[in-house]
Design an enzyme around this catalytic site. Structure first.
Site, PDB file in Angstrom:
ATOM      1  N   SER A 280       0.838  -1.198   0.000  1.00 35.74           N
ATOM      2  CA  SER A 280       0.000   0.000   0.000  1.00 35.74           C
ATOM      3  C   SER A 280       0.870   1.244   0.000  1.00 35.74           C
ATOM      4  CB  SER A 280      -0.892   0.025   1.250  1.00 35.74           C
ATOM      5  OG  SER A 280      -0.133   0.409   2.396  1.00 35.74           O
ATOM      6  N   ASP A 281       0.312   2.351  -0.419  1.00 37.02           N
ATOM      7  CA  ASP A 281       0.949   3.635  -0.185  1.00 37.02           C
ATOM      8  C   ASP A 281       0.904   3.897   1.327  1.00 37.02           C
ATOM      9  OD1 ASP A 281       2.199   6.027  -0.611  1.00 37.02           O
ATOM     10  OD2 ASP A 281       0.485   7.020  -1.526  1.00 37.02           O
ATOM     11  N   TYR A 282       1.690   4.855   1.775  1.00 37.28           N
ATOM     12  CA  TYR A 282       1.721   5.142   3.211  1.00 37.28           C
ATOM     13  C   TYR A 282       0.327   5.524   3.717  1.00 37.28           C
ATOM     14  CZ  TYR A 282       6.750   4.965   4.165  1.00 37.28           C
ATOM     15  OH  TYR A 282       8.040   4.549   4.386  1.00 37.28           O
TER      16      TYR A 282
ATOM     17  N   ALA B  66      -2.444   4.226   3.390  1.00 34.93           N
ATOM     18  CA  ALA B  66      -3.564   4.096   2.460  1.00 34.93           C
ATOM     19  C   ALA B  66      -4.621   3.123   2.957  1.00 34.93           C
ATOM     20  CB  ALA B  66      -3.054   3.660   1.086  1.00 34.93           C
TER      21      ALA B  66
END
Length: 388
Positions: free
Chosen positions: A17-19, A21
């Site tokens: 995941s993105d940070y 997210a």
């Protein structure tokens, strides 16, 4: 992530995941009722690792025990991670050799690779009357001017590589004692240092920039040619990760008196070459119409200054192509090459055509095509349409 990425494209790696997210499914997007739902939704969708740290995914152990998440889903994500670790040799030798890392970091081979990458990334947007490459015997006094000329700009997600060549430094190193290189900042994009992490951003002060432009005019008048380095910096083109850390913009024009600086440089009557260093496309309407030569570099990396000097003086060919379309204004957005003919019916007092289309990029080389033939004469789609 599953149907397209893995089944259609055959991706076998790990999806992260993105940070924050996964938590954002709950806190920002409001599509999950709680952390359990957020974690379960992400895992079922194909996310293997939650970054930057375990937050919503910490509920997965209990969810497996409660029967809300199948153990096979956990095994699927863990299996992908273990496969990656086996392939990278972490189970054979999990340790790093610090002496080797010190030896190879910024080695001559790596510097040459960075230079090659920068050469191939530079895009020649305009070259009226073949101003570029510059004739070294003709231009003995070169003015390097602009807010992005004297410092190295690598973009927000690049740490300090231990080496960096600014445009000013690159030009000076290239010409040596054969030409005189003059410098003026011209204006500031931000009064604050271009620190990507800092929350506070203060755009260039108009009054101070007017004085800087005046100083640049005095310098430019002494020169035979002007290299004007404009664009954005790490504070104005960055990720807006929080309400206190802004980065998005509501227009694509050059910020902080840069158009005024460009107009002042053109008004000197000297030949002007504009170089753009930025993290987003800018609507450079005045420059596109009035400046004879324009180069786009985006962020060129640690050897950017050397690469630009090679291109400006013809030791390298700027063969890059635009990976996006450059719009005239935000009113043209979304702007991409495969729009339907009915997407725009025309703009009152303007044009539907972009400043520069997707794939645009000139060259120092000239090309001629002749005796072209198309095989087959009909496409598969045309044959299908005929049969129907």
């Amino acid at each position: 992530m599953d149907d397209v990425l893995r089944h259609e494209w055959g991706f076998q790696g790990v999806v992260v995941s993105d940070y924050f997210a996964v938590e954002d499914l709950l806190k920002l997007h409001h599509v999950a009722a709680d952390e359990e739902v957020a974690a379960r939704t992400a895992l079922e969708s194909g996310v293997d690792v939650e970054l930057p740290a375990v937050a919503a995914f910490r509920t997965l152990t209990q969810q497996v025990q409660d029967g809300k998440v199948s153990e096979s889903l956990i095994d699927r994500a863990v299996g992908r991670l273990l496969r990656m670790k086996f392939l990278t040799g972490l189970f054979d030798d999990p340790y790093v050799d610090p002496d080797l890392a010190e030896k190879v970091t910024n080695s001559p081979e790596h510097q040459q690779l960075a230079l090659k990458a920068a050469h191939e990334a530079i895009i020649l947007l305009k070259n009226q009357n073949n101003l570029l490459p510059l004739d070294r015997s003709r231009y003995k006094r070169i003015a390097v001017i602009g807010p992005n000329a004297g410092e190295v700009h690598l973009g927000g997600y690049s740490n300090n590589p231990g080496r960096g060549v600014s445009i000013l430094q690159g030009i000076k190193s290239k010409v040596g004692s054969a030409s005189e290189v003059l410098f003026a900042e011209g204006c500031k994009i931000t009064e604050t240092a271009p620190d990507w992490d800092a929350d506070k951003v203060v755009l260039g002060d108009p009054t101070l920039n007017a004085k800087r432009i005046h100083e640049a005019i005095l310098v430019a008048r002494k020169a035979d040619v002007i290299l004007l380095v404009l664009g954005e910096n790490e504070q104005t083109s960055r990720e807006a990760w929080a309400p206190t850390h802004l980065g998005d913009r509501d227009n694509l024009d050059l910020l902080s008196s840069q158009d005024d600086l460009a107009k002042a440089m053109v008004a000197t009557g000297k030949p002007v070459v504009v170089l753009l260093l930025h993290g987003r496309p800018n609507s450079i309407n005045y420059i596109a119409e009035n400046v004879p030569a324009i180069l786009d570099g985006w962020y060129l990396g640690q050897e950017g200054g050397s690469a630009i000097a090679d291109v400006v003086f013809g030791d390298a060919n700027p063969g890059g192509k635009l990976p996006i379309t450059v719009p005239r204004t935000v009113g043209q957005l979304p702007d991409y090459y495969y729009q339907k003919p009915s997407a725009r019916r025309g703009y009152l007092g303007s044009s539907t055509q972009p400043l520069f289309p997707f794939g645009w990029g000139l060259s120092y080389t000239t090309f001629k095509y002749s005796n072209l033939h198309l095989t087959p004469h009909r496409s598969g789609l045309q044959e299908k349409q005929r049969s129907e």
